[in-house]
Design a protein around this motif. Sequence first.
Motif, PDB file in Angstrom:
ATOM      1  N   GLY A  50      69.013 136.784  63.449  1.00  0.00           N
ATOM      2  CA  GLY A  50      70.401 136.458  63.750  1.00  0.00           C
ATOM      3  C   GLY A  50      71.205 137.636  64.275  1.00  0.00           C
ATOM      4  O   GLY A  50      71.964 137.515  65.232  1.00  0.00           O
ATOM      5  N   ASN A  51      71.036 138.820  63.669  1.00  0.00           N
ATOM      6  CA  ASN A  51      71.839 139.990  64.040  1.00  0.00           C
ATOM      7  C   ASN A  51      71.058 141.081  64.756  1.00  0.00           C
ATOM      8  O   ASN A  51      71.668 142.019  65.270  1.00  0.00           O
ATOM      9  CB  ASN A  51      72.488 140.591  62.785  1.00  0.00           C
ATOM     10  N   ASN A  52      69.744 141.019  64.738  1.00  0.00           N
ATOM     11  CA  ASN A  52      68.955 142.068  65.376  1.00  0.00           C
ATOM     12  C   ASN A  52      67.591 141.521  65.778  1.00  0.00           C
ATOM     13  O   ASN A  52      67.331 140.329  65.657  1.00  0.00           O
ATOM     14  CB  ASN A  52      68.823 143.294  64.472  1.00  0.00           C
ATOM     15  N   GLY A  53      66.728 142.411  66.206  1.00  0.00           N
ATOM     16  CA  GLY A  53      65.376 142.029  66.598  1.00  0.00           C
ATOM     17  C   GLY A  53      64.479 143.236  66.532  1.00  0.00           C
ATOM     18  O   GLY A  53      64.935 144.365  66.297  1.00  0.00           O
ATOM     19  N   ILE A  54      63.193 143.001  66.777  1.00  0.00           N
ATOM     20  CA  ILE A  54      62.223 144.081  66.732  1.00  0.00           C
ATOM     21  C   ILE A  54      61.098 143.720  67.696  1.00  0.00           C
ATOM     22  O   ILE A  54      60.830 142.550  67.930  1.00  0.00           O
ATOM     23  CB  ILE A  54      61.694 144.291  65.291  1.00  0.00           C
ATOM     24  N   ALA A  55      60.467 144.744  68.290  1.00  0.00           N
ATOM     25  CA  ALA A  55      59.366 144.504  69.217  1.00  0.00           C
ATOM     26  C   ALA A  55      58.181 145.378  68.825  1.00  0.00           C
ATOM     27  O   ALA A  55      58.352 146.490  68.331  1.00  0.00           O
ATOM     28  CB  ALA A  55      59.788 144.818  70.640  1.00  0.00           C
ATOM     29  N   LEU A  56      56.986 144.843  69.049  1.00  0.00           N
ATOM     30  CA  LEU A  56      55.750 145.563  68.766  1.00  0.00           C
ATOM     31  C   LEU A  56      54.814 145.436  69.947  1.00  0.00           C
ATOM     32  O   LEU A  56      54.710 144.384  70.557  1.00  0.00           O
ATOM     33  CB  LEU A  56      55.027 144.951  67.562  1.00  0.00           C
ATOM     34  N   LYS A  57      54.113 146.517  70.252  1.00  0.00           N
ATOM     35  CA  LYS A  57      53.048 146.476  71.244  1.00  0.00           C
ATOM     36  C   LYS A  57      51.809 145.885  70.587  1.00  0.00           C
ATOM     37  O   LYS A  57      51.588 146.048  69.403  1.00  0.00           O
ATOM     38  CB  LYS A  57      52.720 147.879  71.762  1.00  0.00           C
ATOM     39  N   VAL A  58      51.003 145.205  71.390  1.00  0.00           N
ATOM     40  CA  VAL A  58      49.778 144.600  70.841  1.00  0.00           C
ATOM     41  C   VAL A  58      48.682 145.622  70.800  1.00  0.00           C
ATOM     42  O   VAL A  58      48.467 146.498  71.428  1.00  0.00           O
ATOM     43  CB  VAL A  58      49.365 143.379  71.677  1.00  0.00           C
TER      44      VAL A  58
ATOM     45  N   SER B 151      53.064 142.422  74.313  1.00  0.00           N
ATOM     46  CA  SER B 151      53.917 142.788  73.187  1.00  0.00           C
ATOM     47  C   SER B 151      54.498 141.527  72.562  1.00  0.00           C
ATOM     48  O   SER B 151      54.456 140.443  73.147  1.00  0.00           O
ATOM     49  CB  SER B 151      55.038 143.731  73.630  1.00  0.00           C
ATOM     50  N   VAL B 152      55.042 141.708  71.360  1.00  0.00           N
ATOM     51  CA  VAL B 152      55.679 140.612  70.633  1.00  0.00           C
ATOM     52  C   VAL B 152      57.106 141.036  70.319  1.00  0.00           C
ATOM     53  O   VAL B 152      57.344 142.147  69.840  1.00  0.00           O
ATOM     54  CB  VAL B 152      54.923 140.288  69.330  1.00  0.00           C
TER      55      VAL B 152
ATOM     56  N   VAL C  38      55.160 138.900  77.210  1.00  0.00           N
ATOM     57  CA  VAL C  38      55.836 139.069  75.925  1.00  0.00           C
ATOM     58  C   VAL C  38      55.836 137.740  75.174  1.00  0.00           C
ATOM     59  O   VAL C  38      56.305 136.726  75.695  1.00  0.00           O
ATOM     60  CB  VAL C  38      57.292 139.561  76.111  1.00  0.00           C
ATOM     61  N   LEU C  39      55.312 137.750  73.958  1.00  0.00           N
ATOM     62  CA  LEU C  39      55.400 136.594  73.089  1.00  0.00           C
ATOM     63  C   LEU C  39      56.717 136.703  72.333  1.00  0.00           C
ATOM     64  O   LEU C  39      56.935 137.669  71.601  1.00  0.00           O
ATOM     65  CB  LEU C  39      54.226 136.548  72.106  1.00  0.00           C
ATOM     66  N   ARG C  40      57.595 135.744  72.536  1.00  0.00           N
ATOM     67  CA  ARG C  40      58.926 135.784  71.920  1.00  0.00           C
ATOM     68  C   ARG C  40      58.973 134.823  70.735  1.00  0.00           C
ATOM     69  O   ARG C  40      58.721 133.638  70.882  1.00  0.00           O
ATOM     70  CB  ARG C  40      59.992 135.438  72.941  1.00  0.00           C
ATOM     71  N   LEU C  41      59.288 135.396  69.568  1.00  0.00           N
ATOM     72  CA  LEU C  41      59.358 134.623  68.331  1.00  0.00           C
ATOM     73  C   LEU C  41      60.752 134.707  67.732  1.00  0.00           C
ATOM     74  O   LEU C  41      61.465 135.691  67.943  1.00  0.00           O
ATOM     75  CB  LEU C  41      58.336 135.156  67.314  1.00  0.00           C
ATOM     76  N   ARG C  42      61.124 133.659  66.998  1.00  0.00           N
ATOM     77  CA  ARG C  42      62.390 133.645  66.264  1.00  0.00           C
ATOM     78  C   ARG C  42      62.083 133.566  64.778  1.00  0.00           C
ATOM     79  O   ARG C  42      61.183 132.837  64.374  1.00  0.00           O
ATOM     80  CB  ARG C  42      63.238 132.419  66.634  1.00  0.00           C
ATOM     81  N   LEU C  43      62.837 134.292  63.977  1.00  0.00           N
ATOM     82  CA  LEU C  43      62.708 134.238  62.525  1.00  0.00           C
ATOM     83  C   LEU C  43      63.758 133.260  62.018  1.00  0.00           C
ATOM     84  O   LEU C  43      64.961 133.514  62.152  1.00  0.00           O
ATOM     85  CB  LEU C  43      62.909 135.626  61.926  1.00  0.00           C
ATOM     86  N   VAL C  44      63.305 132.133  61.492  1.00  0.00           N
ATOM     87  CA  VAL C  44      64.224 131.073  61.063  1.00  0.00           C
ATOM     88  C   VAL C  44      63.971 130.702  59.614  1.00  0.00           C
ATOM     89  O   VAL C  44      62.894 130.962  59.069  1.00  0.00           O
ATOM     90  CB  VAL C  44      64.090 129.819  61.955  1.00  0.00           C
TER      91      VAL C  44
END
Length: 160
Positions: free
Chosen positions: A152-160, A146-147, A102-108
Amino acid sequence: MVSICALLAGCGGGGGSGWNPLGWFGGGGQRGPQTLEPKGGYARTDQRLAVPQVLSARWEPTVEGRLLVVTAIAPTKGWWDVALVTETPQPEGRVRPDANGVLRLRLVGSPPLSDDRSARLPAQPGPDTITVAFPISAAALERIDSVAVSAGNNGIALKV
């Protein structure tokens, strides 16, 4: 010729001979670092805050791989310098998933300054939607299952 061979044979001895060319410039002694990673790992120096809410994410094809396109919204107008960054700090341009693939990214991003008029205006879903993209090469995609994008309040995941 025999004297040169005798001289070279004396240089190869295991002792601390100053005649041994392998030891002249630090060779044969302690080896350098085995990795280029700094001691203690890569430090997180990014001071941007998490964008509060991610709305959606999708893939766009590119010649070199794929482009991860994420839309989000902040509570006020005026957020700037918004980006997707890796959860664990990595060298510039490197994308590496965790042990689970899993590639984990943060939206900043950076919120408007408190004395800025934008800081007091609520964001509107249409015109104030934030869109950012993160390119991932085909070579990096081979190791990613997946990614996961966290906000801050939620997240989302996508399959590659």
